[in-house]
Design a protein around this motif. Structure first.
Motif, PDB file in Angstrom:
ATOM      1  N   MET A   1       0.814  -1.218   0.000  1.00 26.97           N
ATOM      2  CA  MET A   1       0.000   0.000   0.000  1.00 26.97           C
ATOM      3  C   MET A   1       0.850   1.271   0.000  1.00 26.97           C
ATOM      4  SD  MET A   1      -3.230  -0.663  -0.259  1.00 26.97           S
ATOM      5  CE  MET A   1      -2.870  -2.015  -1.363  1.00 26.97           C
ATOM      6  N   ARG A   2       2.153   1.161   0.283  1.00 27.04           N
ATOM      7  CA  ARG A   2       2.966   2.381   0.385  1.00 27.04           C
ATOM      8  C   ARG A   2       3.399   2.928  -0.964  1.00 27.04           C
ATOM      9  NH1 ARG A   2       6.759  -0.035   4.995  1.00 27.04           N
ATOM     10  NH2 ARG A   2       5.992  -1.904   3.961  1.00 27.04           N
ATOM     11  N   GLN A   3       3.555   2.043  -1.952  1.00 26.54           N
ATOM     12  CA  GLN A   3       3.987   2.506  -3.282  1.00 26.54           C
ATOM     13  C   GLN A   3       2.728   2.923  -4.054  1.00 26.54           C
ATOM     14  OE1 GLN A   3       7.452   2.002  -4.612  1.00 26.54           O
ATOM     15  NE2 GLN A   3       6.911   3.153  -6.433  1.00 26.54           N
TER      16      GLN A   3
ATOM     17  N   GLU B   1       4.615  12.650   9.591  1.00 22.74           N
ATOM     18  CA  GLU B   1       3.321  13.298   9.331  1.00 22.74           C
ATOM     19  C   GLU B   1       2.228  12.262   9.066  1.00 22.74           C
ATOM     20  OE1 GLU B   1       6.208  14.170   7.940  1.00 22.74           O
ATOM     21  OE2 GLU B   1       6.353  16.343   7.640  1.00 22.74           O
ATOM     22  N   GLU B   2       2.607  11.171   8.384  1.00 23.43           N
ATOM     23  CA  GLU B   2       1.592  10.173   8.020  1.00 23.43           C
ATOM     24  C   GLU B   2       0.996   9.489   9.245  1.00 23.43           C
ATOM     25  OE1 GLU B   2       3.476   7.602   5.088  1.00 23.43           O
ATOM     26  OE2 GLU B   2       4.416   9.398   4.265  1.00 23.43           O
ATOM     27  N   SER B   3       1.760   9.463  10.328  1.00 24.26           N
ATOM     28  CA  SER B   3       1.269   8.776  11.536  1.00 24.26           C
ATOM     29  C   SER B   3       0.243   9.610  12.297  1.00 24.26           C
ATOM     30  CB  SER B   3       2.434   8.429  12.465  1.00 24.26           C
ATOM     31  OG  SER B   3       3.022   9.614  12.965  1.00 24.26           O
TER      32      SER B   3
ATOM     33  N   VAL C   1       4.083   5.850  18.341  1.00 20.44           N
ATOM     34  CA  VAL C   1       2.981   5.123  17.690  1.00 20.44           C
ATOM     35  C   VAL C   1       3.131   5.217  16.177  1.00 20.44           C
ATOM     36  CG1 VAL C   1       0.483   5.056  17.361  1.00 20.44           C
ATOM     37  CG2 VAL C   1       1.407   5.658  19.597  1.00 20.44           C
ATOM     38  N   ASP C   2       3.048   4.080  15.496  1.00 20.32           N
ATOM     39  CA  ASP C   2       3.077   4.108  14.029  1.00 20.32           C
ATOM     40  C   ASP C   2       2.222   2.959  13.505  1.00 20.32           C
ATOM     41  OD1 ASP C   2       3.689   5.161  11.580  1.00 20.32           O
ATOM     42  OD2 ASP C   2       5.843   4.788  11.685  1.00 20.32           O
ATOM     43  N   ASP C   3       1.884   3.027  12.197  1.00 21.40           N
ATOM     44  CA  ASP C   3       1.111   1.922  11.619  1.00 21.40           C
ATOM     45  C   ASP C   3       2.007   0.710  11.378  1.00 21.40           C
ATOM     46  OD1 ASP C   3       2.453   3.335   9.580  1.00 21.40           O
ATOM     47  OD2 ASP C   3       0.985   2.813   8.052  1.00 21.40           O
ATOM     48  N   ILE C   4       3.185   0.944  10.810  1.00 20.85           N
ATOM     49  CA  ILE C   4       4.060  -0.167  10.411  1.00 20.85           C
ATOM     50  C   ILE C   4       5.445   0.043  11.006  1.00 20.85           C
ATOM     51  CG2 ILE C   4       5.095  -1.392   8.446  1.00 20.85           C
ATOM     52  CD1 ILE C   4       2.932  -0.093   6.653  1.00 20.85           C
ATOM     53  N   ALA C   5       6.024  -1.018  11.568  1.00 22.93           N
ATOM     54  CA  ALA C   5       7.458  -1.009  11.871  1.00 22.93           C
ATOM     55  C   ALA C   5       8.068  -2.034  10.930  1.00 22.93           C
ATOM     56  CB  ALA C   5       7.721  -1.382  13.315  1.00 22.93           C
ATOM     57  N   SER C   6       8.886  -1.584   9.995  1.00 23.04           N
ATOM     58  CA  SER C   6       9.485  -2.500   9.029  1.00 23.04           C
ATOM     59  C   SER C   6      10.957  -2.710   9.397  1.00 23.04           C
ATOM     60  CB  SER C   6       9.291  -1.923   7.623  1.00 23.04           C
ATOM     61  OG  SER C   6       9.938  -2.738   6.677  1.00 23.04           O
ATOM     62  N   THR C   7      11.853  -1.852   8.926  1.00 30.60           N
ATOM     63  CA  THR C   7      13.253  -1.945   9.395  1.00 30.60           C
ATOM     64  C   THR C   7      13.369  -1.436  10.823  1.00 30.60           C
ATOM     65  OG1 THR C   7      13.827   0.292   8.692  1.00 30.60           O
ATOM     66  CG2 THR C   7      14.081  -1.466   7.052  1.00 30.60           C
ATOM     67  N   GLY C   8      12.365  -0.667  11.274  1.00 28.10           N
ATOM     68  CA  GLY C   8      12.417  -0.060  12.607  1.00 28.10           C
ATOM     69  C   GLY C   8      13.251   1.210  12.650  1.00 28.10           C
ATOM     70  N   ARG C   9      13.813   1.625  11.493  1.00 28.85           N
ATOM     71  CA  ARG C   9      14.688   2.808  11.490  1.00 28.85           C
ATOM     72  C   ARG C   9      13.936   4.077  11.882  1.00 28.85           C
ATOM     73  NH1 ARG C   9      19.923   1.097  11.782  1.00 28.85           N
ATOM     74  NH2 ARG C   9      20.259  -0.514  10.240  1.00 28.85           N
ATOM     75  N   THR C  10      12.674   4.184  11.456  1.00 27.94           N
ATOM     76  CA  THR C  10      11.884   5.374  11.791  1.00 27.94           C
ATOM     77  C   THR C  10      11.743   5.496  13.305  1.00 27.94           C
ATOM     78  OG1 THR C  10      10.648   5.163   9.723  1.00 27.94           O
ATOM     79  CG2 THR C  10       9.599   6.442  11.477  1.00 27.94           C
ATOM     80  N   LEU C  11      11.325   4.407  13.935  1.00 30.18           N
ATOM     81  CA  LEU C  11      11.120   4.424  15.393  1.00 30.18           C
ATOM     82  C   LEU C  11      12.456   4.569  16.113  1.00 30.18           C
ATOM     83  CD1 LEU C  11       8.501   1.548  15.477  1.00 30.18           C
ATOM     84  CD2 LEU C  11       8.057   3.962  15.946  1.00 30.18           C
TER      85      LEU C  11
HETATM   86  C1  R5P Z   1       5.615   4.881   6.407  1.00 27.43           C
HETATM   87  O1  R5P Z   1       5.569   6.090   6.369  1.00 27.43           O
HETATM   88  C2  R5P Z   1       5.085   4.093   7.548  1.00 27.43           C
HETATM   89  O2  R5P Z   1       4.084   4.787   8.218  1.00 27.43           O
HETATM   90  C3  R5P Z   1       6.186   3.700   8.517  1.00 27.43           C
HETATM   91  O3  R5P Z   1       6.652   4.844   9.193  1.00 27.43           O
HETATM   92  C4  R5P Z   1       7.315   3.039   7.814  1.00 27.43           C
HETATM   93  O4  R5P Z   1       6.848   2.005   6.993  1.00 27.43           O
HETATM   94  C5  R5P Z   1       8.324   2.502   8.793  1.00 27.43           C
HETATM   95  O5  R5P Z   1       9.367   1.938   8.082  1.00 27.43           O
HETATM   96  P1  R5P Z   1      10.723   1.572   8.795  1.00 27.43           P
HETATM   97  O6  R5P Z   1      10.405   0.778  10.019  1.00 27.43           O
HETATM   98  O7  R5P Z   1      11.459   0.746   7.753  1.00 27.43           O
HETATM   99  O8  R5P Z   1      11.440   2.855   9.090  1.00 27.43           O
END
Ligand code: R5P
Length: 303
Positions: A98-100, A175-177, A222-232
């Motif tokens: 959904m992100r692309q 911002e998206e969160s 708080v976020d929707d997705i933690a993928s690599t976790g780099r954002t958090l």
């Molecule tokens: C994208 O903006 C999503 O809301 C997440 O912030 C993002 O997918 C997190 O990705 P990652 O954990 O790889 O930083």
């Protein structure tokens, strides 16, 4: 496998998402069965369903590990049709790709639209949770089926935080969160703020925190997705400088690839919580109640 023609609905689960699917079936009062899946040594899949199905079938599979799960899902939906299903609802708590939602570079595939169209060729209705809708706002514009229901885990998260932490301060890392953070905070009157994020690559992000009184507060990122976790991780490193009382993480979709969890711990995160939209050791919140309500309220067009 036995015929299940006597029930008007059947919920079919997959081995990787069996327990949440069984919880959903039980909460919604729908008989449950497993799709039998065999992985051949060369990576192909053999899939088997009960030999006769009722007209209404619910497929419950979450779509992390997207490339292999999408193929298995198409195998299941096509086979269900062959075996008598006339209406297929997909419950996919995590909806991949959904992100692309646009071509960021000339020539890039707009995966959201392509995968959404693929799904719409096999399913009649969709229920998902906290789908990453950014430039495309309505789920039905990404996955053209009716109904296409995008639930939010926010009320479940608010209730959870209320029990876990006294007076939490919620921080959205980008911002998206804001849509999720604001809604969780508003439900219970929690303080919140939202940071800004710049992304330079899969593993490189910079999170700029707004000025706020973080010191001695119990912070929940708080976020929707933690993928690599780099954002958090970058947000947690920035927050740690302000000496908060604690830093926790709460996400809907716990992808946490590679060593994401360890890096978050090293960045000062003491608690990591997630919903069971994606199976992970951090799962602390179940979505079966939310999904069952949507499933039972979901109007199915006459067959
Ligand atoms: C994208 O903006 C999503 O809301 C997440 O912030 C993002 O997918 C997190 O990705 P990652 O954990 O790889 O930083």
């Amino acid at each position: 496998m036995p015929s299940l023609l006597n029930d008007s609905r059947l919920l079919i689960g997959f081995p990787d998402y069996q327990k949440p699917a069984q919880r959903l079936a039980s909460k919604a009062g729908i008989p449950y069965t497993d799709a039998l899946i065999h992985h051949f040594p060369d990576g192909e899949t053999r899939l088997r369903l009960p030999e006769a199905l009722p007209e209404q079938v619910v497929l419950c599979q979450t779509l992390d590990h997207p490339n292999s799960r999408l193929v298995e899902l198409v195998l299941a939906a096509a086979t269900a049709r062959d075996l008598g299903a006339k209406h297929i609802t997909l419950v996919a708590p995590y909806l991949c790709y959904m992100r692309q939602d646009k071509a960021f570079q000339p020539g890039e595939a707009v995966s959201q639209r392509i995968v959404g169209t693929l799904l719409s060729q096999w399913i009649d209705a969709l229920i998902t949770v906290d789908s990453h809708l950014h430039r495309v706002h309505r789920l039905k514009d990404a996955v053209p089926v009716n109904p296409a229901i995008n639930l939010t885990a926010s009320p479940v998260m608010s209730a959870f935080l209320m029990k876990q932490i006294d007076n939490p301060f919620l921080v959205g890392p980008d911002e998206e969160s804001e849509q999720w953070v604001a809604s969780i905070a508003r439900n219970r009157g929690f303080d919140y703020c939202v940071a800004r994020k710049q992304r330079f690559g899969d593993q490189q992000v910079r999170v700029s925190l707004p000025e706020a009184a973080y010191r001695n507060r119990h912070i929940v990122l708080v976020d929707d997705i933690a993928s690599t976790g780099r954002t958090l991780e970058d947000a947690a490193l920035g927050l740690a400088r302000f000496e908060p009382a604690s830093i926790s993480v709460l996400v809907t979709h716990a992808l946490f690839v590679d060593d994401a969890q360890e890096r978050l711990r090293r960045a000062g995160v003491s608690q990591i919580w997630s919903t069971d939209a994606v199976p992970h050791p951090s799962n602390a919140l179940h979505l079966d109640h939310l999904l069952a309500e949507a499933l039972n309220g979901c109007k199915i067009s006459p067959i």
